[in-house]
Design an enzyme around this catalytic site. Structure first.
Site, PDB file in Angstrom:
ATOM      1  CD  GLU A  67      -1.284  -5.733   5.471  1.00 27.87           C
ATOM      2  OE1 GLU A  67      -1.142  -6.194   4.326  1.00 27.87           O
ATOM      3  OE2 GLU A  67      -1.233  -4.518   5.721  1.00 27.87           O
ATOM      4  CB  CYS A  82      -0.967  -0.045   1.184  1.00 29.12           C
ATOM      5  SG  CYS A  82      -2.275   1.178   1.044  1.00 29.12           S
ATOM      6  CG  HIS A 110      -3.755  -3.504   3.093  1.00 29.65           C
ATOM      7  ND1 HIS A 110      -2.803  -2.995   3.941  1.00 29.65           N
ATOM      8  CD2 HIS A 110      -4.351  -2.435   2.523  1.00 29.65           C
ATOM      9  CE1 HIS A 110      -2.827  -1.679   3.903  1.00 29.65           C
ATOM     10  NE2 HIS A 110      -3.762  -1.312   3.044  1.00 29.65           N
TER      11      HIS A 110
END
Ligand code: XMP
Length: 534
Positions: A178, A81, A176
């Site tokens: 994660e 990001c 993202h």
């Protein structure tokens, strides 16, 4: 020495999740603020570096840059990001402010063949393009690739959603990986740390025990240690680990404030003093706590009283132990079960960017007041790792996989004024609820409803309602059952417990706990409600 991944935090709310995913791949990593010095980055000697997201904008925030050493070290770098945007901006590409924020679910198309995405996809389009289901949250975007980079991924609204310079091992994604909404996120991060960075997956709790024990022995030497045992996961695991390292040099102080769950005090003593043979001093302070709480009904006032008394009682015991007696020369260390999220949240990272500060963790300032050195053997570990470590040092899984329990205990689960009578009724009702949650299994998963919920408990409502039992009318108290599912306790959904379970629990509580004649189930989510009732 473990191979290490350095995660530079630019202030995203989800930076911790990057670290958790890397650790789940059994690779050691640490989060540090983005403005660490070049020397720090070099000395850290990372196998690879990950640049996190941020709320900021690359072209607004001049100071939000990765240190030059990141690019000089010759190790792989993954930008996520904002991390992708700063990578582009710092390496000669361009970033522009988006007119609209892109937020939420997106489908990203993979371009070309890159080592990062090879073989990783959720589905393929009719034309055969690999597609990823991802989670996006950004306004700005990269508009020109830096020299040496090629396009790795795109969406219709974000034509450069991923880029790579494979010669240097630089990769970046606008989405993202994660967060769990990015279905292949874990696979992507694993690919980066294991294959691209070549980090050894040697971060395993079972093996970590020996290293942790050695470190405690080295730090403590022949000195003595005091630890405040609460019965919670963190202090219990810290106690078991330190006890394994230094045995009799550790003394645990267990303050029983009279607001614990049914038989909890005895169970803690049985485990630590009985099975582990640790030195544990049990201080029964329930009269003191209940006395000071009499007539107080405001939740924050109750929390303050409980917190203050806890510190007073603990300090008095610690002062005695510091002085030494009976063959003990006196303690010089205070051990605490501080864990890695506490370190990150309390701004252990110096710029405090990723902070959502919780004040109810550990007892700040106590080591200084007591003149004791601090011993925090869990400060590098995430909660899941603390639990694994707990099992590895011999604590029972039921203990380390227990739901969280607030420090003020039943004090915030009895609405309004706390009375011993209420606490006794609540303890018995709550024990029935928990027992049945453990007994009932979900057929599809085979898991108990205790394991399928993140936190479940009973709340005592100091109101009376009318009931009928046998031939007589009753006029007794009401309890509410609360069970939630959550991954971070910041938001939570009420759990859709089976009716049969609720029926069994309410039947048992009303029949077995004389004084309660009505059971309700709380169907409020957080937000707007909170998990606890006070
Ligand atoms: P809420 O009620 O704010 O709870 O949704 C979120 C999580 O925090 C726990 N909690 C506390 N823990 N001392 C603690 O140690 C407190 O005063 C306290 N208040 C809430 C709560 O149990 C839940 O896990």
């Amino acid at each position: 020495m473990h191979d290490k991944i350095l995660i530079l935090d630019f202030g995203s709310q989800v930076t911790q999740l990057i670290a958790r995913r890397v650790r789940e791949a059994h690779v050691y990593c640490e989060i540090h603020p983005n403005d660490v010095s070049d020397a720090f980055v070099r000395e850290f000697a990372p196998k690879a570096i990950i640049l996190s997201g941020s709320h900021a904008s690359t072209y607004e925030a001049e100071d939000l840059r990765a240190p030059q050493a990141v690019w000089d070290l010759g190790v792989p770098v993954l930008g996520i990001c904002y991390g992708m945007q700063t990578m582009a901006a710092q390496l000669g590409g361009a970033v522009e402010g988006g007119k609209t924020r892109e937020f939420g679910y997106a489908e990203v198309r993979a371009h070309g063949h890159t080592r990062l995405l090879e073989g990783i996809q959720d589905f393929a389009t009719a034309e055969g393009h690999g597609m990823l289901k991802v989670w996006m949250s950004h306004g700005d975007k990269v508009t020109t690739l830096p020299p040496g980079f090629k396009l790795m991924a795109s969406t219709p609204s974000c034509p450069i959603a991923g880029m790579a310079d494979e010669a240097r091992g630089y990769y970046a994604v606008q989405f993202h990986p994660e967060v769990t909404h990015t279905v292949q996120g874990r696979a992507l991060l694993e690919r980066f740390v294991l294959q691209i960075a070549g980090a050894r997956p040697d971060w395993v709790m079972r093996d970590h025990v020996e290293a942790a024990v050695a470190r405690i022995r080295e730090q403590v030497g022949d000195e003595e240690v005091i630890l405040g045992l609460s019965g919670g996961v963190d202090s219990s695991v810290a106690a078991a680990l330190i006890h394994r390292a230094i045995g009799e040099q550790l003394t645990c102080v267990f303050v029983d404030h009279g607001l614990l769950r049914l038989n909890e005090g005895d169970m803690v003593m049985d485990m630590f003093a009985g099975k582990l043979h640790a030195r544990v001093i049990r201080v029964d302070a329930s009269e003191l706590f209940l006395g000071e709480l009499a007539g107080v009904s405001d939740p924050e006032a109750k929390r303050k009283i409980i917190g203050r008394l806890f510190v007073d009682v603990f300090k008095a015991e610690a002062a005695k132990l510091k002085a030494g007696s009976g063959g003990h020369k006196g303690a010089s260390f205070l051990a605490q079960g501080t864990i890695y999220p506490d370190v990150i949240e309390s701004g252990g990272a110096k710029t405090k960017k990723a902070t959502t500060i919780k004040s109810h963790h550990n007892v700040g300032g106590l080591p200084e007041q007591l003149g004791l050195k601090l011993l925090e053997p869990l400060r590098d570990l995430f909660k899941d790792e603390v639990r694994e470590l707990g099992v590895a040092v011999g604590l029972p899984p039921e203990m380390v996989y227990r739901h969280p329990f607030p420090g003020p205990g039943l004090g915030v689960r009895i609405l309004g004024e706390v009375k011993k009578e209420y606490a006794d009724l609540l303890r018995r009702a709550d024990a029935i609820f928990i027992e049945e949650l453990r007994n009932f299994r979900d057929e599809a998963s085979g898991k108990s409803w205790y394991d399928l919920t993140s936190q479940a408990f009973t709340v005592f409502l100091p109101v009376k309602s009318v009931g009928v039992m046998g031939d007589g009318r009753t006029y007794d108290y009401v309890v509410a059952l609360r069970a939630v599912q959550t991954s971070d306790f910041m938001t939570a959904d009420w759990a859709e417990l089976p009716y049969a379970l609720l029926k069994k629990v309410s039947g048992r509580i009303i029949n077995e706990v004389r004084g309660i004649n009505r059971v309700t189930y709380d169907v409020s989510s957080k937000p707007p409600a909170t998990i606890e009732w006070e």
